[in-house]
Design an enzyme around this catalytic site. Structure first.
Site, PDB file in Angstrom:
ATOM      1  N   ASP A  85       0.823  -1.210   0.000  1.00  0.00           N
ATOM      2  CA  ASP A  85       0.000   0.000   0.000  1.00  0.00           C
ATOM      3  C   ASP A  85       0.863   1.268   0.000  1.00  0.00           C
ATOM      4  OD1 ASP A  85      -2.445   1.304   0.027  1.00  0.00           O
ATOM      5  OD2 ASP A  85      -3.259   0.088   1.652  1.00  0.00           O
ATOM      6  N   TRP A 100      -2.978   3.363  -5.688  1.00  0.00           N
ATOM      7  CA  TRP A 100      -4.259   4.013  -6.045  1.00  0.00           C
ATOM      8  C   TRP A 100      -4.153   4.895  -7.298  1.00  0.00           C
ATOM      9  CZ3 TRP A 100      -2.539   6.675  -1.222  1.00  0.00           C
ATOM     10  CH2 TRP A 100      -2.443   5.784  -0.154  1.00  0.00           C
ATOM     11  N   GLY A 101      -3.157   4.641  -8.144  1.00  0.00           N
ATOM     12  CA  GLY A 101      -3.059   5.413  -9.386  1.00  0.00           C
ATOM     13  C   GLY A 101      -2.209   6.664  -9.273  1.00  0.00           C
ATOM     14  N   ASP A 139     -10.216   3.290  -3.469  1.00  0.00           N
ATOM     15  CA  ASP A 139     -10.886   2.058  -3.048  1.00  0.00           C
ATOM     16  C   ASP A 139     -12.295   1.907  -3.630  1.00  0.00           C
ATOM     17  OD1 ASP A 139      -8.620   1.938  -1.606  1.00  0.00           O
ATOM     18  OD2 ASP A 139      -9.569   1.761   0.363  1.00  0.00           O
TER      19      ASP A 139
END
Ligand code: GLA
Length: 384
Positions: free
Chosen positions: A125, A160-161, A182
């Protein structure tokens, strides 16, 4: 090579978030086998955030002993004994998104530890990463640490891009990379992800795939990412989109409790076959408007699939949407015809020339697998 085809499995986050423990993970491993998901290809059991002790002990990452009393090796052994693979979670920052220790500065130590436990997959993450820090290097460092830890571990990057990962995650060693924020359990959430990513998958190929986030099929608005839930048709469209775009297929619902309609979706053989096709080609857009999207995907053995997604929510907008075969590289002026199979039902819907025009109601879709009819087979079917 790892991640030759999009990874399939289950992840704890969507439903359970911090409410995870050894018993739950074991029950999920039991259920994924007993209910036929392993046979369908779902192989990885992945523990997301919140498994670790809040502080590192002696510089080492440690599972929370209340949640995982026998430690992670014990659990990994159990998961492996079921013929499954074992996944875990960490973070490129110093603290994970839910406040547990991350791997920043400990990449090589943690990778060795994961290998000693028998980990096969690491979700990585991006929370609490220092502003101005070198994010590409952070992912590269863990990619190299995993490649040198003594065990094959899938590297599932999840930033997350941020900073267009489609442009650099493959070269920096990720086997999958999350490209959006998300997912939530709603039509709006999954169609937003679809819209933002359908043109961002050209890099999908053996070794690395764009991960559109975990599936919400079967959640029925229960659990951490509940946001109203979806109808059966919407869950089916969501699954078909993820399958067609070549995303990893990671179930987020409680496998023990998925109802039969949603189990049918998740176990749909023909949709899974599109996702796991041997050619491993990305899909590409044909004609797309704000309301509907038509796409195609070359398949193994000279076949090609075409998809029509009507994601417009206006109920009056039932449209005849077409796919012209010339756009699939099958010109009709050569007398070429296509035999079409419905990719949801597996039903042969017949032989078509030039193109197909279908009525697709709002929030519905059609996917057909097409096979070129050669003169011989054409002859045969005309004689029948
Ligand atoms: C981020 C990720 C989620 C999940 C949580 C855990 O939000 O995008 O998928 O892993 O962190 O805290």
């Amino acid at each position: 090579m790892l991640s030759v085809k999009p990874i399939m499995g289950w992840n704890s986050w969507n439903t359970f978030a911090a409410q995870i423990n050894e018993k739950l993970i074991m029950e999920m491993a039991d259920a994924i086998v007993e209910k036929g998901y392993l046979d369908a290809g779902y192989e990885y059991i992945i523990i997301d955030d919140c498994w670790a002790r809040k502080r590192r002990v002696n510089g080492k990452l440690d599972p929370n002993p209340e949640k995982f009393p026998h430690g992670m090796k014990y659990l990994a052994d159990y998961v492996h004994s079921k013929g499954l693979k074992f996944g875990i979670y960490s973070c490129a920052g110093s603290i994970t998104c839910a406040g547990y220790p991350g791997s920043y500065g400990y990449e090589y130590d943690d990778a060795k530890m994961f290998a000693s436990w028998g980990v096969d997959y690491l979700k990585y993450d991006f929370c609490n990463f220092s502003e101005g820090g070198d994010k590409r290097n952070a992912y590269l460092t863990m990619a190299m640490a995993l490649r040198n830890c003594g065990r094959d571990i899938v590297f599932a990057a999840c930033n997350w891009g941020v900073g267009e990962p489609a442009e650099w995650m493959r070269s920096h060693g990720a086997h999958t990379y999350r490209s959006t924020g998300d997912i939530r359990d709603s039509l709006k959430s999954f169609t937003d992800i679809f819209r933002s990513q359908y043109t961002n998958i050209e890099g999908n190929a053996p070794g690395c795939y764009n991960d559109l986030d975990m599936l919400i099929v079967g959640m029925r608005n229960k659990g951490h990412v509940g946001a109203g839930g979806c109808t059966d048709e919407e869950y089916l469209m969501h699954f078909a989109m993820w399958a067609f775009l070549g995303s990893p297929l990671i179930i987020g619902a409680d496998i023990r409790k998925i109802d039969s309609e949603c189990a049918k979706i998740l176990l749909n053989k023909t949709l899974i076959a599109l996702n796991q096709d041997d050619e491993c080609r990305p899909a590409f857009p044909l004609r797309c408007t704000e309301k509907y999207y038509t796409m195609a995907k070359i398949l193994d053995k000279g076949k090609i699939a075409m998809a029509i997604f009507n994601i417009n929510e206006d109920n009056d907008w039932v449209q005849n949407i077409s796919v012209v075969f010339n756009d699939l590289g099958v010109p009709s002026n050569k007398g070429l015809k296509l035999r079409l199979t419905d990719a949801v039902t597996g039903e042969d819907i017949g032989i078509y020339e030039d193109g197909i025009w279908v009525k697709v109601p709002p929030t519905h879709f059609k996917i057909y697998v097409a096979e070129i009819i050669t003169e011989d087979t054409n002859q045969e079917s005309e004689n029948q």
